[in-house]
Design an enzyme around this catalytic site. Sequence first.
Site, short mmCIF file in Angstrom:
data_model
loop_
_atom_site.label_atom_id
_atom_site.label_comp_id
_atom_site.label_asym_id
_atom_site.label_seq_id
_atom_site.Cartn_x
_atom_site.Cartn_y
_atom_site.Cartn_z
N THR A 33 42.39 36.63 40.01
CA THR A 33 43.53 36.61 39.10
C THR A 33 43.15 37.32 37.80
OG1 THR A 33 44.46 34.58 40.01
CG2 THR A 33 45.06 35.12 37.75
N THR A 36 42.16 42.85 35.72
CA THR A 36 41.22 43.63 36.53
C THR A 36 41.42 43.34 38.01
OG1 THR A 36 39.65 43.45 34.70
CG2 THR A 36 38.81 44.30 36.78
N ASP A 89 36.86 39.14 42.04
CA ASP A 89 37.57 38.60 40.89
C ASP A 89 37.01 39.22 39.62
OD1 ASP A 89 39.31 37.05 39.41
OD2 ASP A 89 38.65 35.13 40.25
N ASP A 92 35.62 36.89 32.19
CA ASP A 92 35.80 37.05 30.75
C ASP A 92 34.47 37.36 30.07
OD1 ASP A 92 38.65 36.42 30.64
OD2 ASP A 92 38.00 34.44 31.32
N LYS A 102 35.04 32.19 33.08
CA LYS A 102 36.32 32.61 33.64
C LYS A 102 37.39 31.61 33.22
CE LYS A 102 36.68 33.93 37.84
NZ LYS A 102 37.61 34.99 37.36
N GLY A 103 38.63 32.01 33.36
CA GLY A 103 39.73 31.11 33.05
C GLY A 103 40.61 31.57 31.92
N GLY A 105 42.87 33.63 32.10
CA GLY A 105 44.22 33.71 32.64
C GLY A 105 44.77 32.37 33.09
N GLU A 111 40.27 29.65 41.20
CA GLU A 111 39.26 30.70 41.28
C GLU A 111 37.90 30.13 41.69
OE1 GLU A 111 40.93 33.91 37.98
OE2 GLU A 111 39.65 32.26 37.32
#
Length: 261
Positions: A33, A36, A89, A92, A102-103, A105, A111
């Site tokens: 998600t 990218t 995936d 960040d 990550k996270g 989004g 994920e």
Amino acid sequence: MPAELSPIDKAKFAAARRAVDFIQDGMKVGLGTGSTAAWMVRCLAERVREERLKIAGVPTSTRTAELARELGIEVVTLDEAKWLDVTIDGADEFDPELNLIKGGGGALLQEKIVATASDQMIVITDAAKEVAHLGAFPLPVEVVPFGWQTTRALIEEMLVSMDVMGRETTLRQNGGKPFVTDEGNYIVDCHLKRIGNPRQLSLVLNQIPGVVENGLFIDLCDIVIIGGAEGEVEVRDINEGTVTQGRVDFAEESNIFSDLD
């Protein structure tokens, strides 16, 4: 067309295009998600169309699922797939050991579940996401709405004893209301500036009642692909200990941009 894209979008596309080369016919693929990952879905869809590649995609969010279906990729649930060959995936942040934050989004829970259920995780990114130590990007922590303020207070109390430089937390907002994840939860963003021991922090966070999951991805990423604005790509494989260089020729990739005009 490629010439009209920003340098950062060109870098994202280059990494995404290289990543889908790892996908083979018959694979079950986790679809990440974010901006990218969206490029990756487009690149994968192009291979499905042109090569009649047969793959099953497991999306990590409703918006990724919608994009994949729209572009003609077969979408299945993780329960249907059971186990995946690879997940691709974004991230960040990533550090030299390929630990991730990550996270950004808001899809960190799905994920992490999908990445954990994969033989291999490939992260696609640009050079700006590489850091010596994680923490400059706020660490997302997914919490249940019930008693979220108490959970947030417990997180802040716990951070006092952790090796971090900052302890400010904020509830993520969306249009003046709490941001709600696909699972109906909230996200508390932790502004830590620098995380000295990501593994310890991840373990302790997940012991707090009310915390569902956190955005630290430890020992999950196998390969990181770093794209550049001129089409250059660097592939780092932490298991093989290799670093390889390559290039994506934008001139040969006009099809993927046709629906962006």
